[in-house]
Design an enzyme around this catalytic site. Structure first.
Site: not given
Length: 276
Positions: A41-42, A68, A70, A83, A142, A144, A267
């Site tokens: 995640h990120r 992942e 953003d 993000h 993603e 955003k 994360d």
């Protein structure tokens, strides 16, 4: 109809008619538990500043299946990774992402807030990430707050097409967003790329909503608090996969393993893959 639904229906029928169908009905083995997609995640944000090269490189090192990211856009039209819609939390600057030029965004320190060892980490561009990680790791893209950036769907699609990432035989790519209308547009622009919708709203998980979503999306990605066996069964029955977020404890990862989701967005990549 979902791009995967016809294929999934055919596979289901073949399994029902197959003498090997009983084998597929057995309880998952310990080895099968590792088959869930491990989405950093990120990046590996528990250990490095989110949406930076440091976090993405660490995710690769930790053997995640996907990173992942953003995507937003600078004032002068550059696609960048961050993000929040402001730079305040994750950099030493202030202001809205869309009000700052790329030069201004690039000059910010996006790492020191996580630790002195990350001082000088900068906000990456979308193109940099595609070029750096294409072929090394899959990418959950993603969009955003795309409603803030008219035309960003076409720009993301063009960047993928330029790198031949708009075809399923190429590297693992998925485009997702909380903005469902944006994802309908992405499905039209990139008909061969998997599309996902992200939600924490139970209203999106009704049978009627899922049926509508399945007409353009391949993934239904809910907050882990929404995940039930019944919801997962409905999602799968419509030809979609499920990736759930955001895992920040081993307990949550274990819960999602037991549920049988297709991807765990965390994360902590090491909570998902025991090799780490």
């Amino acid at each position: 109809m979902s791009k995967n639904l016809l294929i999934g229906t055919g596979m289901a029928l073949s399994l029902l008619l197959s003498p090997f169908s009983q084998a597929f009905a057995e309880e998952p083995t310990t080895g099968e538990r590792k088959q869930v997609e491990n989405v950093a995640h990120r990046g590996a944000t528990a250990y490095a500043p989110e949406n930076t090269i440091a976090a993405f490189d660490l995710a690769v090192e930790m053997k995640a299946d996907y990173i992942e990211i953003d995507v937003q856009r600078s004032k002068d039209g550059k696609l960048v990774l961050i993000h929040d819609t402001t730079v305040d939390r994750t950099t030493d600057g202030t202001g809205k992402v869309g009000d700052l030029t790329f030069e201004q965004l690039r000059s910010l320190d996006a790492g020191s807030w996580k630790g002195e060892q990350f001082a000088g980490e900068s906000i990456p561009t979308f193109e940099e990430i595609l070029d750096r990680y294409q072929g090394k790791i899959g990418i959950f893209i993603e969009m955003k707050s795309p409603e803030l950036y008219p035309g960003i769907e076409e720009e993301v699609a063009e960047a993928l097409k330029e790198r031949n990432l708009d075809k399923p035989q190429n590297e693992k790519i998925l485009v997702q967003s909380f903005n469902f209308e944006s994802m309908k547009k992405m499905d039209e622009l990139l008909p061969k790329v998997p599309i996902g919708v992200i939600t924490s709203n139970p209203a999106d998980a009704t049978l009627e909503s899922l049926q509508e979503i399945s007409t353009y999306a391949d993934w239904f990605n809910p907050h882990y608090g929404m995940v039930t066996e019944e919801l997962l069964s409905q999602v799968h029955s419509m030809g979609m996969k499920m990736g759930s977020w955001t895992v920040r404890s081993q307990e949550t990862a274990d819960f999602l393993f037991e549920m049988g989701v297709d991807a765990i967005i965390s994360d902590y990549p090491d909570y998902v893959d025991p090799r780490n």
